[in-house]
Design an enzyme around this catalytic site. Structure first.
Site, PDB file in Angstrom:
ATOM      1  N   GLU A 132      38.417  43.616  50.276  1.00 10.48           N
ATOM      2  CA  GLU A 132      37.475  44.557  49.676  1.00 10.48           C
ATOM      3  C   GLU A 132      36.966  45.578  50.692  1.00 10.48           C
ATOM      4  O   GLU A 132      36.088  46.389  50.383  1.00 10.48           O
ATOM      5  CB  GLU A 132      36.307  43.786  49.053  1.00 10.48           C
ATOM      6  CG  GLU A 132      36.774  42.921  47.884  1.00 10.48           C
ATOM      7  CD  GLU A 132      35.651  42.155  47.206  1.00 10.48           C
ATOM      8  OE1 GLU A 132      34.471  42.352  47.563  1.00 10.48           O
ATOM      9  OE2 GLU A 132      35.971  41.351  46.315  1.00 10.48           O
ATOM     10  N   CYS A 163      31.494  34.957  43.920  1.00 13.41           N
ATOM     11  CA  CYS A 163      30.699  34.121  44.823  1.00 13.41           C
ATOM     12  C   CYS A 163      31.133  34.290  46.283  1.00 13.41           C
ATOM     13  O   CYS A 163      30.380  33.948  47.191  1.00 13.41           O
ATOM     14  CB  CYS A 163      30.744  32.656  44.390  1.00 13.41           C
ATOM     15  SG  CYS A 163      32.384  31.963  44.336  1.00 13.41           S
ATOM     16  N   HIS A 164      32.338  34.871  46.488  1.00 14.22           N
ATOM     17  CA  HIS A 164      32.758  35.126  47.879  1.00 14.22           C
ATOM     18  C   HIS A 164      31.900  36.210  48.530  1.00 14.22           C
ATOM     19  O   HIS A 164      31.921  36.366  49.740  1.00 14.22           O
ATOM     20  CB  HIS A 164      34.248  35.520  47.923  1.00 14.22           C
ATOM     21  CG  HIS A 164      34.579  36.739  47.123  1.00 14.22           C
ATOM     22  ND1 HIS A 164      34.737  36.713  45.753  1.00 14.22           N
ATOM     23  CD2 HIS A 164      34.774  38.030  47.490  1.00 14.22           C
ATOM     24  CE1 HIS A 164      35.009  37.943  45.328  1.00 14.22           C
ATOM     25  NE2 HIS A 164      35.039  38.763  46.354  1.00 14.22           N
ATOM     26  N   SER A 208      22.127  34.975  55.524  1.00 15.57           N
ATOM     27  CA  SER A 208      21.385  36.186  55.892  1.00 15.57           C
ATOM     28  C   SER A 208      21.736  36.664  57.307  1.00 15.57           C
ATOM     29  O   SER A 208      21.538  37.832  57.629  1.00 15.57           O
ATOM     30  CB  SER A 208      19.881  35.954  55.755  1.00 15.57           C
ATOM     31  OG  SER A 208      19.522  34.776  56.427  1.00 15.57           O
ATOM     32  N   TYR A 236      22.269  34.380  50.070  1.00 13.45           N
ATOM     33  CA  TYR A 236      21.827  33.376  49.085  1.00 13.45           C
ATOM     34  C   TYR A 236      20.371  33.641  48.689  1.00 13.45           C
ATOM     35  O   TYR A 236      20.006  33.595  47.523  1.00 13.45           O
ATOM     36  CB  TYR A 236      21.980  31.962  49.671  1.00 13.45           C
ATOM     37  CG  TYR A 236      23.422  31.571  49.908  1.00 13.45           C
ATOM     38  CD1 TYR A 236      24.188  30.995  48.903  1.00 13.45           C
ATOM     39  CD2 TYR A 236      24.028  31.783  51.144  1.00 13.45           C
ATOM     40  CE1 TYR A 236      25.520  30.641  49.103  1.00 13.45           C
ATOM     41  CE2 TYR A 236      25.363  31.428  51.372  1.00 13.45           C
ATOM     42  CZ  TYR A 236      26.105  30.865  50.349  1.00 13.45           C
ATOM     43  OH  TYR A 236      27.413  30.528  50.565  1.00 13.45           O
ATOM     44  N   HIS A 242      37.357  30.041  29.913  1.00 12.22           N
ATOM     45  CA  HIS A 242      36.455  28.967  30.340  1.00 12.22           C
ATOM     46  C   HIS A 242      36.393  28.920  31.857  1.00 12.22           C
ATOM     47  O   HIS A 242      35.343  28.698  32.429  1.00 12.22           O
ATOM     48  CB  HIS A 242      36.938  27.614  29.821  1.00 12.22           C
ATOM     49  CG  HIS A 242      36.508  27.351  28.415  1.00 12.22           C
ATOM     50  ND1 HIS A 242      35.862  26.202  28.035  1.00 12.22           N
ATOM     51  CD2 HIS A 242      36.629  28.104  27.300  1.00 12.22           C
ATOM     52  CE1 HIS A 242      35.606  26.256  26.732  1.00 12.22           C
ATOM     53  NE2 HIS A 242      36.064  27.399  26.265  1.00 12.22           N
ATOM     54  N   ASN A 272      30.797  27.590  40.622  1.00  6.15           N
ATOM     55  CA  ASN A 272      31.196  28.774  39.859  1.00  6.15           C
ATOM     56  C   ASN A 272      32.541  28.536  39.160  1.00  6.15           C
ATOM     57  O   ASN A 272      33.547  28.305  39.820  1.00  6.15           O
ATOM     58  CB  ASN A 272      31.296  29.961  40.835  1.00  6.15           C
ATOM     59  CG  ASN A 272      31.925  31.187  40.210  1.00  6.15           C
ATOM     60  OD1 ASN A 272      31.950  31.333  38.994  1.00  6.15           O
ATOM     61  ND2 ASN A 272      32.433  32.071  41.067  1.00  6.15           N
ATOM     62  N   CYS A 329      40.116  29.579  25.660  1.00  7.75           N
ATOM     63  CA  CYS A 329      40.085  29.236  24.233  1.00  7.75           C
ATOM     64  C   CYS A 329      40.121  30.555  23.452  1.00  7.75           C
ATOM     65  O   CYS A 329      40.071  31.628  24.052  1.00  7.75           O
ATOM     66  CB  CYS A 329      38.840  28.405  23.911  1.00  7.75           C
ATOM     67  SG  CYS A 329      37.348  29.381  23.671  1.00  7.75           S
TER      68      CYS A 329
HETATM   69 ZN   LIG Z   1      35.571  28.179  24.402  1.00  2.00          ZN
END
Ligand SMILES: [Zn+2]
Length: 191
Positions: A180, A151-152, A157, A120, A29, A143, A24
């Site tokens: 990475e 989040c990747h 643990s 986590y 978003h 996410n 937007c």
């Molecule tokens: Zn917006």
């Protein structure tokens, strides 16, 4: 709080396939790979530039966010070590403001850079909610900003990768971590 601005939808191609951006005039978003991409059809194209498919926005503010997001993704895919020096594309602040999920997303995006991993449970501690590993898992599964909120980089643990996109795109998680600079063997990050 709900965003009252008009949200436009854009598609880009990228090294990890088609990605959808919803934007937007206030900012992003969402950013995510197309739904149809899954472990059985994921074919990464290392050298693919991130480019817009289809029309640009008629709204200058929206178009600026589209270009910022594409620039950021191009740096991420071609020169991941430099992405930390880039400004993140503007995010529309209307989503999930002040919620537990939002705190988790911000902590993750701020603290865990490319090539780093966090469990986590550790991420739960970072937002002062030790023991909330499961809620953190849920925040990851929902996410809205793939890669931007990394989040990747959140794994179990014991080093095992855990799920990506609720288990539909685990090979993408593997690819991103190796992109990475991490090494992944048998679904576990090698330390
Ligand atoms: Zn917006």
């Amino acid at each position: 709080m709900v965003c009252e601005k008009a949200v436009e939808v854009f598609t880009v191609i990228s090294p990890i396939g088609e990605m959808i951006m919803k934007i937007c005039p206030q900012g992003l978003h969402s950013l995510s790979q197309s739904d149809y991409i899954c472990d059985t059809n994921f074919h990464p194209q290392e050298r693919q530039d991130v480019v817009l498919i289809g029309k640009e926005s008629g709204n200058d503010k929206v178009q600026k966010h589209v270009e910022d997001c594409i620039d950021w993704l191009n740096v991420y895919f071609t020169n991941v070590r430099h992405v930390g020096c880039m400004y993140m594309p503007e995010i529309c602040v209307a989503r999930e403001m002040g919620s537990f999920k939002e705190r988790v997303w911000i902590a993750l995006a701020k603290n865990i850079g490319p090539g780093q991993i966090v469990s986590y449970g550790e991420l739960a501690k970072m937002v002062n909610s030790p023991g909330a590993a499961q809620a953190v898992g849920n925040a990851m599964a929902t996410n809205p900003l793939q890669i931007l909120v990394p989040c990747h980089r959140v794994i179990h643990s014991d080093g095992s990768l855990g799920q990506y996109a609720r288990g539909k795109k685990n090979s993408v998680k593997n690819w991103l971590l190796e992109h990475e600079g991490l090494r992944v063997f048998n679904n576990k990050v090698a330390t």
